[in-house]
Design a protein around this motif. Sequence first.
Motif, PDB file in Angstrom:
ATOM      1  N   ILE A   1      27.565  17.610  36.469  1.00 59.40           N
ATOM      2  CA  ILE A   1      27.286  16.322  37.102  1.00 59.40           C
ATOM      3  C   ILE A   1      27.788  16.370  38.538  1.00 59.40           C
ATOM      4  N   GLU A   2      26.930  16.053  39.491  1.00 54.83           N
ATOM      5  CA  GLU A   2      27.350  15.901  40.882  1.00 54.83           C
ATOM      6  C   GLU A   2      27.592  14.413  41.135  1.00 54.83           C
ATOM      7  N   THR A   3      28.777  14.092  41.668  1.00 52.64           N
ATOM      8  CA  THR A   3      29.149  12.692  41.827  1.00 52.64           C
ATOM      9  C   THR A   3      30.147  12.523  42.968  1.00 52.64           C
ATOM     10  N   ASP A   4      30.168  11.321  43.564  1.00 53.49           N
ATOM     11  CA  ASP A   4      31.152  10.999  44.598  1.00 53.49           C
ATOM     12  C   ASP A   4      32.494  10.599  43.997  1.00 53.49           C
ATOM     13  N   GLN A   5      32.503  10.318  42.695  1.00 51.99           N
ATOM     14  CA  GLN A   5      33.720   9.836  42.039  1.00 51.99           C
ATOM     15  C   GLN A   5      34.008  10.660  40.779  1.00 51.99           C
ATOM     16  N   PRO A   6      34.339  11.938  40.943  1.00 52.25           N
ATOM     17  CA  PRO A   6      34.516  12.803  39.765  1.00 52.25           C
ATOM     18  C   PRO A   6      35.609  12.335  38.805  1.00 52.25           C
ATOM     19  N   GLU A   7      36.735  11.871  39.341  1.00 55.03           N
ATOM     20  CA  GLU A   7      37.816  11.444  38.452  1.00 55.03           C
ATOM     21  C   GLU A   7      37.411  10.219  37.639  1.00 55.03           C
ATOM     22  N   ALA A   8      36.704   9.292  38.274  1.00 52.24           N
ATOM     23  CA  ALA A   8      36.249   8.093  37.563  1.00 52.24           C
ATOM     24  C   ALA A   8      35.245   8.458  36.479  1.00 52.24           C
ATOM     25  N   VAL A   9      34.365   9.410  36.778  1.00 51.45           N
ATOM     26  CA  VAL A   9      33.370   9.841  35.789  1.00 51.45           C
ATOM     27  C   VAL A   9      34.051  10.535  34.614  1.00 51.45           C
ATOM     28  N   ILE A  10      35.025  11.391  34.897  1.00 54.54           N
ATOM     29  CA  ILE A  10      35.751  12.078  33.824  1.00 54.54           C
ATOM     30  C   ILE A  10      36.432  11.069  32.907  1.00 54.54           C
ATOM     31  N   GLU A  11      37.057  10.061  33.509  1.00 53.27           N
ATOM     32  CA  GLU A  11      37.734   9.037  32.716  1.00 53.27           C
ATOM     33  C   GLU A  11      36.727   8.233  31.894  1.00 53.27           C
ATOM     34  N   ALA A  12      35.573   7.904  32.489  1.00 58.70           N
ATOM     35  CA  ALA A  12      34.551   7.140  31.768  1.00 58.70           C
ATOM     36  C   ALA A  12      33.978   7.948  30.605  1.00 58.70           C
ATOM     37  N   LEU A  13      33.772   9.239  30.804  1.00 66.13           N
ATOM     38  CA  LEU A  13      33.271  10.095  29.726  1.00 66.13           C
ATOM     39  C   LEU A  13      34.269  10.159  28.573  1.00 66.13           C
ATOM     40  N   ARG A  14      35.543  10.230  28.931  1.00 65.88           N
ATOM     41  CA  ARG A  14      36.579  10.284  27.899  1.00 65.88           C
ATOM     42  C   ARG A  14      36.660   8.949  27.149  1.00 65.88           C
ATOM     43  N   ARG A  15      36.583   7.850  27.894  1.00 69.95           N
ATOM     44  CA  ARG A  15      36.745   6.526  27.290  1.00 69.95           C
ATOM     45  C   ARG A  15      35.515   6.099  26.485  1.00 69.95           C
ATOM     46  N   GLU A  16      34.327   6.292  27.059  1.00 68.91           N
ATOM     47  CA  GLU A  16      33.107   5.775  26.439  1.00 68.91           C
ATOM     48  C   GLU A  16      32.475   6.734  25.430  1.00 68.91           C
ATOM     49  N   LEU A  17      32.588   8.043  25.688  1.00 63.63           N
ATOM     50  CA  LEU A  17      31.882   9.008  24.842  1.00 63.63           C
ATOM     51  C   LEU A  17      32.810  10.005  24.154  1.00 63.63           C
ATOM     52  N   GLN A  18      34.114   9.891  24.409  1.00 69.68           N
ATOM     53  CA  GLN A  18      35.100  10.812  23.841  1.00 69.68           C
ATOM     54  C   GLN A  18      34.772  12.275  24.189  1.00 69.68           C
ATOM     55  N   LEU A  19      34.352  12.487  25.435  1.00 68.81           N
ATOM     56  CA  LEU A  19      34.027  13.826  25.918  1.00 68.81           C
ATOM     57  C   LEU A  19      35.055  14.267  26.950  1.00 68.81           C
ATOM     58  N   GLU A  20      35.486  15.526  26.850  1.00 61.43           N
ATOM     59  CA  GLU A  20      36.415  16.088  27.819  1.00 61.43           C
ATOM     60  C   GLU A  20      35.638  16.915  28.841  1.00 61.43           C
ATOM     61  N   ALA A  21      35.978  16.733  30.114  1.00 59.57           N
ATOM     62  CA  ALA A  21      35.262  17.420  31.189  1.00 59.57           C
ATOM     63  C   ALA A  21      36.255  17.997  32.190  1.00 59.57           C
ATOM     64  N   GLN A  22      35.763  18.930  33.014  1.00 60.03           N
ATOM     65  CA  GLN A  22      36.573  19.538  34.067  1.00 60.03           C
ATOM     66  C   GLN A  22      36.001  19.154  35.424  1.00 60.03           C
ATOM     67  N   ARG A  23      36.898  19.004  36.392  1.00 61.30           N
ATOM     68  CA  ARG A  23      36.456  18.692  37.751  1.00 61.30           C
ATOM     69  C   ARG A  23      36.484  19.936  38.624  1.00 61.30           C
ATOM     70  N   PHE A  24      35.428  20.118  39.433  1.00 64.24           N
ATOM     71  CA  PHE A  24      35.366  21.167  40.436  1.00 64.24           C
ATOM     72  C   PHE A  24      34.797  20.545  41.708  1.00 64.24           C
ATOM     73  N   ASP A  25      35.679  20.240  42.666  1.00 63.22           N
ATOM     74  CA  ASP A  25      35.281  19.557  43.898  1.00 63.22           C
ATOM     75  C   ASP A  25      34.574  18.242  43.550  1.00 63.22           C
ATOM     76  N   HIS A  26      33.292  18.121  43.937  1.00 62.90           N
ATOM     77  CA  HIS A  26      32.550  16.887  43.663  1.00 62.90           C
ATOM     78  C   HIS A  26      31.654  17.011  42.434  1.00 62.90           C
ATOM     79  N   SER A  27      31.953  17.946  41.574  1.00 62.11           N
ATOM     80  CA  SER A  27      31.166  18.095  40.355  1.00 62.11           C
ATOM     81  C   SER A  27      32.062  17.985  39.130  1.00 62.11           C
ATOM     82  N   VAL A  28      31.438  17.600  38.033  1.00 59.54           N
ATOM     83  CA  VAL A  28      32.112  17.476  36.743  1.00 59.54           C
ATOM     84  C   VAL A  28      31.353  18.362  35.761  1.00 59.54           C
ATOM     85  N   ARG A  29      32.069  19.170  35.002  1.00 59.97           N
ATOM     86  CA  ARG A  29      31.439  20.152  34.119  1.00 59.97           C
ATOM     87  C   ARG A  29      31.861  19.926  32.676  1.00 59.97           C
TER      88      ARG A  29
END
Length: 210
Positions: free
Chosen positions: A130-158
Amino acid sequence: LYGLHGKLLADRKERLLEQLKLADRRRQRVEQLSGGLRRRVELAKGMLHQPELLLLDEPSTGLDPGARADLWQYLLFLRDELGVTIVLTTHLLEEAERADRIAILDRGRIVAIGAPEELKATVGGDTLTIETDQPEAVIEALRRELQLEAQRFDHSVRLELPEAHQWVPRIVEVAGESLKSIQVGKPTLEDVFIDKTGHRFMELEVEASS
């Protein structure tokens, strides 16, 4: 020269000049040759005594794409036609894909070893980026809403997910307006490197050059 002399030496030199497409350069001095041609001369010298094992340290470094392709054509000929075992180092993952077996090193430590396809199979399913301007917010939303763990790399979430394409609509909804793009793909050696080390291969290259 490796105990070779006379007709045997002459025949081997001639054969290597032909195999490495150097026959028309036989009377030129090495220092007059391009980088790619010099690399071929080094290979010819190394193959003169017909070794069963060839050790090469980043043989394609500094070569242009055409010279690199010629080099690999010859290396594959040595492996496939003459049965030569080749051990080489490379910083190019697309070159590592051509190997029968690879060892991935991170800061001098082997973190994975095996055939390319075997290593890629160790990554958990597909990869979703995922390319995003708010990677930390997206990671938190994925964890909260979908129970998915992700990694941040610059402006991308994997993420690594089985059947990742099925998750795309829900992830797009969760990421919201900060989402720039989303991409699903099969694991690559870059993904294996990230999975084993927690950082991208290119980050290690930048660190080594700084």
